[in-house]
Design an enzyme around this catalytic site. Structure first.
Site, PDB file in Angstrom:
ATOM      1  N   LYS A   1      -4.120  -7.772   1.377  1.00 31.31           N
ATOM      2  CA  LYS A   1      -4.569  -6.731   0.456  1.00 31.31           C
ATOM      3  C   LYS A   1      -5.763  -7.253  -0.306  1.00 31.31           C
ATOM      4  O   LYS A   1      -5.654  -8.237  -1.025  1.00 31.31           O
ATOM      5  CB  LYS A   1      -3.483  -6.463  -0.578  1.00 31.31           C
ATOM      6  CG  LYS A   1      -2.405  -5.554  -0.134  1.00 31.31           C
ATOM      7  CD  LYS A   1      -1.450  -5.420  -1.284  1.00 31.31           C
ATOM      8  CE  LYS A   1      -0.694  -4.139  -1.187  1.00 31.31           C
ATOM      9  NZ  LYS A   1       0.094  -3.908  -2.395  1.00 31.31           N
TER      10      LYS A   1
ATOM     11  N   GLY B   1      -5.934   2.051  -0.371  1.00 29.43           N
ATOM     12  CA  GLY B   1      -5.329   2.739  -1.506  1.00 29.43           C
ATOM     13  C   GLY B   1      -6.225   2.546  -2.697  1.00 29.43           C
ATOM     14  O   GLY B   1      -7.330   2.026  -2.561  1.00 29.43           O
TER      15      GLY B   1
ATOM     16  N   GLY C   1      -7.778  -0.923  -3.197  1.00 30.52           N
ATOM     17  CA  GLY C   1      -8.677  -1.532  -2.233  1.00 30.52           C
ATOM     18  C   GLY C   1      -8.165  -1.349  -0.818  1.00 30.52           C
ATOM     19  O   GLY C   1      -7.516  -0.345  -0.514  1.00 30.52           O
ATOM     20  N   LYS C   2      -8.456  -2.326   0.029  1.00 33.55           N
ATOM     21  CA  LYS C   2      -8.143  -2.162   1.444  1.00 33.55           C
ATOM     22  C   LYS C   2      -7.139  -3.194   1.941  1.00 33.55           C
ATOM     23  O   LYS C   2      -6.999  -4.258   1.352  1.00 33.55           O
ATOM     24  CB  LYS C   2      -9.428  -2.301   2.249  1.00 33.55           C
ATOM     25  CG  LYS C   2     -10.387  -1.154   1.992  1.00 33.55           C
ATOM     26  CD  LYS C   2     -11.646  -1.301   2.806  1.00 33.55           C
ATOM     27  CE  LYS C   2     -12.468  -0.012   2.680  1.00 33.55           C
ATOM     28  NZ  LYS C   2     -13.762  -0.133   3.326  1.00 33.55           N
TER      29      LYS C   2
ATOM     30  N   GLY D   1      -5.365   0.001   6.378  1.00 30.59           N
ATOM     31  CA  GLY D   1      -4.966   0.970   5.371  1.00 30.59           C
ATOM     32  C   GLY D   1      -5.748   0.771   4.097  1.00 30.59           C
ATOM     33  O   GLY D   1      -6.482  -0.198   3.942  1.00 30.59           O
TER      34      GLY D   1
ATOM     35  N   ASP E   1       8.563   1.410  -8.554  1.00 34.93           N
ATOM     36  CA  ASP E   1       7.821   2.313  -7.678  1.00 34.93           C
ATOM     37  C   ASP E   1       8.511   2.463  -6.323  1.00 34.93           C
ATOM     38  O   ASP E   1       7.883   2.338  -5.279  1.00 34.93           O
ATOM     39  CB  ASP E   1       6.377   1.827  -7.522  1.00 34.93           C
ATOM     40  CG  ASP E   1       5.431   2.966  -7.133  1.00 34.93           C
ATOM     41  OD1 ASP E   1       5.848   4.142  -7.247  1.00 34.93           O
ATOM     42  OD2 ASP E   1       4.301   2.685  -6.711  1.00 34.93           O
TER      43      ASP E   1
END
Ligand SMILES: *[C@@H]1O[C@H](CO)[C@@H](O)[C@H](O)[C@H]1NC(C)=O
Ligand SMILES: *[C@@H]1O[C@H](CO)[C@@H](O)[C@H](O)[C@H]1NC(C)=O
Ligand SMILES: *[C@@H]1O[C@H](CO)[C@@H](O)[C@H](O)[C@H]1NC(C)=O
Ligand SMILES: *[C@@H]1O[C@H](CO)[C@@H](O)[C@H](O)[C@H]1NC(C)=O
Length: 868
Positions: free
Chosen positions: A574, A555, A558-559, A553, A670
């Site tokens: 992450k 965002g 980063g990855k 995935g 969030d």
């Protein structure tokens, strides 16, 4: 008992050993040839130079030109242990902890007449325990734990030897093997002096022999996780016993024993989970003066819990989850430490704190404090030592097997350990400025792990070329139950290789420690393991060089990559992009924040990497994707009304923990469906704390901050006032609940879900007339019991004014009520793997970690150790 005298004597002994080792010259040819033949069977052996094993061969210690110790801890030697080992006639210590030995333990080991320490823990030895070990009449420490050994525990019989003959042994560590058969009553006798009997996690059957009660010296007894039956043994009179774990056995159903009091005066910990106990817990149990932990969950205990007024002032945890307890006596001297009564009839309609999901145990956060000085602001990679000097510390983890205490929050143990480490290094004139201990936890095998940093002295300069280059290669320590002893071993003279190995060193230095097994009079075997600070090289290895196949995935930050630890555990990594890196303080704060929160409904942080210009966070891998994936049909998981209620409850509990139990409280900021992950049992886990804010003491009630969050979920009051409170999370949670029943995005085709539902709602009609808006997959044809109440709750969560919204704790309680209304027990774990769960497509794309809010960067002080 003069424990410090004992410590002192042992230290003396060790120093003598070293001195002798250094003065000896020239081993006999016999030992030299033996070592070579031992080496023939092995891979990864050290690079021994010269023809004299007594001349600085790694791992070999001599006395009078004879090999007396073989210490190969954590060297990953691979292969079989040659039967020629039995010919080292002067050998006193054989320590192969944490290597990769396989095959059987040779019978010839019984020929080592001088052996006092036999430590083979954490290898892959198989076959049975050689009965010949019974011939080792001087053996003090028998440590065969964490192997694949099977068959019975040998006892003597006629001419056949057995472990019952080891009358000088203080430690039987046989846990985590595949031992089977009965524990024969001959194994124990009043002539023995055992302190530790660790037989847990094997396949032992039958009764616990009464003869165990004859070993009056016993301090730690682990029998858990076997198939033991029969009655629970009578432990009356075992005055030194301080840690008893008999959990998870199938003893005869019996009344809870009354023998606790007053004879078990040293008892700190009683663990009898799932042992078929019934009846009433006696008040007298809690009077034992040293008692810290009582775990009696999953039994049939009934009646009333009364801690009394004279309970032990060290008491920290009483876990009685899942019993039949109907009442709890609140006494004048109120017990205010952790008490868990969840899943008892008493908690059915009770919302006291002790009826809630507890904070995870072992999250005590000890950390060595500065020594009356102001911590320094250090250069990249350096850390301010407890004496407030900047240095590149050596880090590692101290591991203690079967410590005799369970209150990890009592700092006196660590302070004592720290002092002993310092005293020792001073006595050895080692260049150590100070040591720092932190983050004590229990690992899955109930070992105590403590993070250690050793700060070399003479480094408090800007330059890395310090005047006093550090020559400590191995640090060794041991401690347990308030008694401590430890050793530091020097390995010098590797300068020549330093420059050459610079590149490789990055990962080596994360584990610059070897483990050693001191001839300890106290409880623990310490080990040093790799720290939770990962090097870039390690993560590269675990992710197959960050390959496409491991990519799961991405965002703004980063990855995200899937990785596999050497243990087989899956992790999600992450990896921040350069542009999204921020200040070091933020990175540090986030890690500190995350490493403090532990709850089954929160995704847990395993580690981090701050190396070679990279910033990465390593999380547990949660396999079933995001709630959003499930609601949108992307993941193939079908969610009926019951499952949705459970997910709502799980997420609410995670949030309630952050708001009400975390210290300091944390506002998530969030909450949204892409931040709720589903584990293998479809339990909700709240993830992504990138925007989270802790509530310090100085910002009582609210924090003024730049507005961040995700449109559609954001609290309008916060948006306008910029004043963040816990109630902002409650608002987002309300929106999430609407998403959960409608499977619509908060803002879809320009319409805001909160308004859409408010407009369509008619409280006089069935399901408030919301059939059109509800997600058809929820099972409209089935009865949606409690749905109206759920919608009522949503409407309170999305009230304009934060003050009118419920607290997360109330939301939890309300959802629990709704579940009961719907005929569901809110406290049963969902472990079912029903048909629709199995539909989960394995290769589903789109991943939990692909969301925004991964904002940090800069300098995190604990990272690479680079003393030169
Ligand atoms: C230990 O050695 C084996 C074989 O020599 C190797 O496959 C393995 O990766 C090594 N493990 C570690 C942790 O170095
Ligand atoms: C346990 O043993 C003690 C003495 O060893 C004895 O007095 C006591 O009656 C025994 N208790 C039970 C329940 O058998
Ligand atoms: C508790 O269980 C015991 C059986 O173990 C039974 O004899 C007793 O009556 C029960 N007490 C209560 C208060 O239910
Ligand atoms: C901490 O441990 C020490 C030593 O065991 C003990 O004397 C002391 O009472 C404990 N402190 C607390 C607060 O439990």
């Amino acid at each position: 008992m003069g424990r410090s005298t004992q410590l002192f004597l042992l230290l003396l002994l060790f120093i003598q050993c070293l001195v002798i080792a250094l003065t000896a010259n020239g081993a006999t040819n016999e030992d030299y040839l033996l070592l070579l033949s031992l080496k023939d069977e092995l891979k990864n052996t050290p690079d021994w130079k010269g023809a004299d094993p007594c001349d600085n061969w790694v791992g070999i210690v001599c006395t009078n030109s004879r090999v007396t110790s073989i210490i190969f801890t954590s060297m990953n030697l691979t292969g079989k242990l040659s039967s020629e080992i039995g010919q080292f006639s002067e050998l006193q210590t054989l320590n192969l902890i944490g290597c990769s030995f396989s095959g059987s333990i040779p019978d010839t080991i019984g020929n080592l007449q001088r052996l006092t320490i036999l430590s083979l823990t954490n290898n892959s030895f198989s076959g049975s325990i050689p009965a010949s070990i019974g011939h080792l009449s001087e053996l003090y420490w028998l440590d065969l734990a964490e192997n694949q050994l099977d068959g019975p525990i040998p006892v003597s019989n006629g001419n056949t030897p057995g472990l019952d003959m080891l009358l000088h042994a203080k430690h039987f560590h046989l846990d985590h093997n595949k031992l089977s058969g009965n524990i024969l009553s001959k194994l124990f006798s009043s002539k023995m002096v055992l302190k530790h009997v660790l037989l847990n996690s094997n396949n032992l059957i039958g009764n616990i022999p009464d003869t165990l009660g004859l070993v009056q010296t016993l301090e730690v007894m682990f029998l858990s996780n076997n198939n033991l039956t029969g009655p629970i043994p009578n432990l009356t009179g075992m005055n030194f016993l301080n840690y008893v774990d008999m959990s998870n056995n199938s003893f005869d159903v019996s009344e809870i024993p009354q023998w606790f009091s007053p004879t078990l005066e040293s008892l700190t910990t009683l663990m009898m989970e799932n042992t078929r106990l019934r009846g009433q817990v006696p008040v007298s149990l809690f009077n034992l003066a040293n008692l810290q932990t009582v775990i009696l969950r999953n039994n049939q205990l009934n009646g009333t819990i009364d801690v009394g007024t004279t309970y032990s002032n060290q008491l920290q945890l009483i876990d009685l989850q899942n019993n039949s307890i109907v009442s709890f006596v609140e006494t004048a001297r109120g017990y205010n430490k952790t008490l868990i009564l969840m899943d008892n009839p008493f908690c059915q309609n009770n919302y006291k704190i002790y009826c809630m999901v507890p904070q995870s145990k072992g999250n005590s956060t000890y950390s060595t404090l500065p020594n009356n000085c102001v911590p320094k602001d250090c250069n990249f990679g350096q850390v301010s030592s407890p004496n407030c000097k900047c240095a590149y510390p050596y880090t590692g983890t101290l591991v203690f097997r079967a410590p005799s205490f369970s209150d990890l929050g009592n700092s006196s143990y660590y302070i004592h350990l720290q002092e002993s480490l310092m005293n020792y290094s001073q006595s050895q004139k080692l260049p150590v400025d100070s040591v720092s201990l932190s983050n004590p936890i229990k690992d899955s095998s109930e070992n105590l792990e403590i993070s250690l940093q050793v700060f070399p002295s003479g480094q408090d300069q800007e330059s890395k070329e310090s005047k006093n280059p550090l020559s400590i290669g191995i640090i060794i320590g041991a401690a347990a139950g308030g008694t401590v002893l430890l050793l530091l071993v020097l390995v010098a003279g590797v300068y020549a290789f330093r420059q050459k190995r610079r590149a490789e060193r990055a990962s080596d230095q994360l584990n610059p420690f070897a483990r050693w097994d001191p001839n300890s009079g106290s409880g623990g075997v310490p080990q040093l393991k790799g720290a939770r600070c990962f090097s870039f090289e390690e993560l590269k290895k675990y992710t197959n060089k960050f390959s496409e196949a491991n990519f799961i995935g991405s965002g703004g930050y980063g990855k995200v990559y899937l990785g596999t630890l050497p243990t087989g555990k899956l992790i999600a990594i992450k990896r921040a992009q350069t542009e999204s890196m921020q200040g070091g303080i933020e990175f540090k704060t986030e890690i500190e924040l995350l490493s403090r929160v532990h709850h089954k409904n929160l995704v847990s942080l395993i580690g981090f990497c701050f190396d070679q210009g990279e910033e990465m966070l390593v999380y547990e891998y949660v396999p079933n994707g995001t709630l959003k994936d499930s609601l949108s049909g992307k993941s193939g998981i079908s969610l009926d009304w019951m499952r949705r209620l459970k997910l709502a409850l799980g997420a609410a509990r995670g949030l309630a923990y952050l708001h009400e139990l975390a210290n300091p409280p944390i506002i998530h900021r969030d909450i949204k469906s892409t931040n709720i992950l589903l584990d293998e049992h479809l339990n909700a886990k709240v993830s992504d704390f990138g925007l989270s804010k802790p509530m310090g003491d100085d910002n009582k009630g609210h924090i003024s901050t730049q507005v961040k969050g995700t449109m559609g979920y954001m609290d309008p009051e916060y948006y306008m006032s910029q004043q963040l409170t816990e109630k902002s999370d409650v608002y987002s949670f309300g929106v999430l609940m609407l998403e959960l029943i409608t499977a619509r995005m908060p803002i879809e085709r320009g319409k805001y879900i909160v308004r859409v539902v408010q407009m369509a709602m008619d409280k006089t009609k069935v399901l408030y007339n919301l059939q059109e808006i509800l997600d058809p997959a929820i099972g409209l044809q089935t009865s949606l019991k409690g749905l109206e109440k759920f919608v009522d709750l949503v409407m309170r969560c999305v009230e304009e004014s934060g003050a009118n919204r419920p607290a997360m704790g109330d939301v939890v309680k309300e959802i629990e009520n709704i579940m009961q209304l719907a005929g569901l027990n809110p406290n049963t774990e969902s472990t079912s793997t029903s048909a629709s769960y199995e539909e989960v497509s394995k290769g589903s794309s789109g991943h939990p970690y692909s969301n925004e809010g991964f904002e940090y960067s800069g300098i995190f002080p604990i990272s690479k150790i680079d003393p030169h």
